[in-house]
Design a protein around this motif. Structure first.
Motif, short mmCIF file in Angstrom:
data_model
loop_
_atom_site.label_atom_id
_atom_site.label_comp_id
_atom_site.label_asym_id
_atom_site.label_seq_id
_atom_site.Cartn_x
_atom_site.Cartn_y
_atom_site.Cartn_z
N VAL A 213 17.75 30.60 -21.98
CA VAL A 213 18.76 31.47 -22.59
C VAL A 213 19.34 32.41 -21.55
O VAL A 213 20.55 32.65 -21.49
CB VAL A 213 18.14 32.27 -23.76
N SER A 214 18.44 32.95 -20.70
CA SER A 214 18.90 33.86 -19.65
C SER A 214 19.82 33.16 -18.67
O SER A 214 20.86 33.70 -18.27
CB SER A 214 17.69 34.44 -18.91
N VAL A 215 19.44 31.92 -18.28
CA VAL A 215 20.28 31.15 -17.36
C VAL A 215 21.64 30.87 -17.99
O VAL A 215 22.69 31.01 -17.34
CB VAL A 215 19.57 29.83 -16.97
N ARG A 216 21.64 30.50 -19.27
CA ARG A 216 22.91 30.22 -19.95
C ARG A 216 23.77 31.47 -20.06
O ARG A 216 25.00 31.41 -19.90
CB ARG A 216 22.64 29.64 -21.35
N ASN A 221 28.38 34.34 -18.26
CA ASN A 221 28.96 35.55 -17.65
C ASN A 221 29.69 35.20 -16.36
O ASN A 221 30.79 35.71 -16.10
CB ASN A 221 27.85 36.56 -17.37
N LEU A 222 29.10 34.32 -15.56
CA LEU A 222 29.74 33.90 -14.31
C LEU A 222 31.04 33.15 -14.59
O LEU A 222 32.05 33.38 -13.92
CB LEU A 222 28.77 33.02 -13.51
N ALA A 223 30.99 32.28 -15.60
CA ALA A 223 32.20 31.52 -15.94
C ALA A 223 33.33 32.45 -16.36
O ALA A 223 34.49 32.28 -15.95
CB ALA A 223 31.89 30.52 -17.07
N PHE A 224 33.00 33.47 -17.17
CA PHE A 224 34.04 34.40 -17.61
C PHE A 224 34.52 35.28 -16.45
O PHE A 224 35.70 35.65 -16.40
CB PHE A 224 33.52 35.27 -18.75
N ARG A 225 33.62 35.63 -15.52
CA ARG A 225 34.04 36.40 -14.34
C ARG A 225 35.04 35.59 -13.52
O ARG A 225 36.07 36.10 -13.07
CB ARG A 225 32.83 36.75 -13.48
#
Length: 588
Positions: A213-216, A221-225
């Motif tokens: 869950v943390s990795v996802r 978050n990275l994808a949205f950044r």
């Protein structure tokens, strides 16, 4: 009985340690984390069957006299039994994989236990198979009902089936006296310690789930950044400049060794490794990219040969190529490369797919935004191009009449008329013009009107200095003056006054046109600027026209208000952002 407890804890510790070590392996984590196909269920059967075998081999031989603890049990004495943790592994496998996994792991563990011998061999083997199958069905039902298997529930299920094993031993093991004596010795330690082992094992499973869950979450978050930082460039469409910036952003924020973006014909940008031969604006050189465009599906390569790069010494050895689509039509690809195939794991693939979906959406929105802007620009230019036909005919007639009586004045008016027409034609081609051009247009219009109606009104200008270069929409001021002249003083015997005031305030340009005419009725005031109004004196097109253009150009930042009182006059107030122009850029 209690002397068995530390020995059981030791055996449970072995299983838990093995489970912890396995939890660090990517393959084990992937099996635990996702839905299972036939192959993965088979792997779970073998894995948890192996846990059962380890439990059998490392068990504690128990007889009526003592405990026989050896390093590795391969055979149990006919008068003895085996205390171990086999049910724990089978139950956990069943809870994770369902009845198929539970039955498979139960059969492996149970049949092996039967081959070891001992007077409880049959009882232990059949109870293990039943525990695996039953625990699997419990797991399946809970998943169908949308419920989770919690650690405490798993402990309860494990302890229940361990207790069931004791009952089956009492019912089937012979002689009964030996069976009863055995249960009295091993029941409580095995139930409790297996429950403890199940709890620890489930904590490990939960830790794996939490990490996933943390990795996802981090991945999302990275994808949205990345999406947020690339959005301004995607709004420009797929071109060499925008794609160069996008590729650099993705390369910086991910573990990729190279990132490329193409359209359907050529490479638009390439950043990172292999830049010497993956050159922007060159034709597509990898067969993998062409295949992705043709099939409209994602392509994954884990070897250099699968990439199909024509350069023999290309360092790129793994890649994922995702099509970028606009309305289901492939317009290009996003390519993420790695020099080490091991780096292209499931996380990187999911991230790439997520980015491609976001990018495709951004491209669609950019296309829709572009089309909407074109439409809005066309509407605004159509509004700007409107000139009142009566004004044209009246101006021409006035100049024609003056040609007979005052040729010099006619010549002057003809120049003013030419200036006015030129201003209209130029204004229809531009979204914004300098204020000085709009004032020149207004002056030309007033000259023509005052020739027709001399001494009917005075025009007073009150303009703050240094605003001449400020940009405003064309035809913002002239229609307001035209309205004041035509509708403010109909058949008036007294001389009217029109005051034009322009000044800046709080980074906004304030344009105010006031007349001391007859005013506007309340009913008409409610409709002005909101719609075209039909009446004998006019239809409110000028105010509606200006209002619509301000909305389209300034997206709600501009404001138009009208105040009027009968026999006192009308004031039109326009407030819009204070823009100057430097080159092709507009700045506050």
């Amino acid at each position: 009985m209690f002397s068995l407890v530390p020995l059981m804890i030791e055996k449970v510790g072995i299983i838990v340690i093995v489970a912890f070590l396995l939890s660090r392996m990517k393959s084990f984590r992937q099996m635990v984390q996702k839905e299972h196909n036939k192959y993965e269920k088979m792997m779970l059967i073998l894995l948890f069957g192996a846990f059962g075998l380890i439990s059998n081999f490392t068990g504690i031989e128990v007889n009526s006299q003592a405990f026989n603890q050896t390093d590795w049990i391969t055979e149990v004495n006919a008068e003895s039994a085996l205390a171990n943790t086999r049910v724990m592994g089978v139950v956990i496998g069943a809870l994770l994989g369902g009845p198929v996994v539970g039955l498979g792991a139960g059969l492996i563990t149970g049949l092996h236990r039967y081959t070891l011998g001992g007077f409880t061999a049959f009882s232990c083997s059949i109870s293990t198979i039943i525990a695996g199958l039953a625990a699997g069905y419990i797991s399946k039902k809970r998943k169908q009902n949308g419920k989770k298997i919690t650690p405490l529930l798993a402990v309860g299920i494990g302890m229940t089936f361990e207790a069931l094993q004791m009952l089956i031993i009492l019912l089937t093991a012979k002689p009964f006296a030996d069976a009863l004596n055995l249960v009295q010795i091993i029941a409580l330690p095995m139930v409790l310690i297996n429950g403890l082992g199940t709890l620890l094992f489930m904590f490990i499973i939960e830790a794996i789930m939490r990490e996933e869950v943390s990795v996802r979450a981090n991945q999302t978050n990275l994808a949205f950044r990345i999406a947020d930082r690339t959005l301004p460039y995607f709004r420009q469409g797929l071109n060499a400049h925008s794609c160069k910036e996008i590729a650099a952003i993705i390369l910086k924020l991910t573990d990729a060794d190279a990132v490329a973006i193409t359209d359907d014909q050529k490479v638009l940008a390439h950043a990172g490794a292999a830049s010497d031969h993956h050159v922007p604006m060159a034709d597509l050189i990898t067969g993998m990219t062409r295949k992705t465009i043709e099939r409209k599906k994602i392509s994954v390569a884990r070897t250099k040969a699968e990439i199909f790069c024509s350069h023999h010494h290309c360092p790129l050895e793994a890649a994922i190529v995702i099509p970028l689509k606009v309305k289901n039509h492939v317009v290009g690809t996003l390519k993420i490369y790695f020099t080490d195939p091991e780096k292209l794991d499931n996380v990187q693939q999911q991230l790439a797919e997520g980015l491609a979906n976001l990018f495709s959406t951004q491209l669609e929105l950019a296309e829709a935004e572009h089309q909407a802007k074109l439409l809005k620009d066309a509407e605004i230019k159509a509004l700007q191009a409107q000139i009142h036909p009566h004004f044209l005919f009246n101006s021409i007639n006035t100049i024609s009449a003056l040609c007979r009586t005052d040729a010099n004045k006619a010549r002057k008016l003809l120049l003013e008329f030419s200036s006015f027409i030129r201003g209209n034609l130029q204004g229809a081609k531009q979204m914004l013009i300098p204020l000085e051009k709009e004032l020149k247009n207004v002056t030309a219009y007033i000259s023509l009107e005052q020739t027709r109606f001399p001494n009917k009104y005075d025009i007073i200008f009150d303009i703050e200095p240094n605003l001449e270069k400020v940009y405003i929409p064309p035809f913002t001021l002239q229609p307001l003056v035209e309205n004041a002249i035509h509708y403010g003083f109909p058949r008036s015997k007294s001389k009217g006054e029109i005051r034009i005031e322009i000044h800046s305030q709080d980074n906004y340009l304030q344009i105010i046109v006031h007349d001391n005419g007859i005013g506007i009725s309340e009913d008409r005031m409610k409709e002005l600027g909101k719609q075209v109004v039909t009446s004998t004196k006019g239809n409110g097109t000028a105010i509606f026209n200006i209002s619509e253009r301000l909305k389209g150009i300034y997206s709600g930042q501009a404001n138009l208000t009208i105040k009027s009182k009968a026999d006192i006059g009308t004031t039109v107030h326009i407030s819009l952002p204070l823009y100057h122009k430097r080159g092709d850029q507009q700045v506050v």
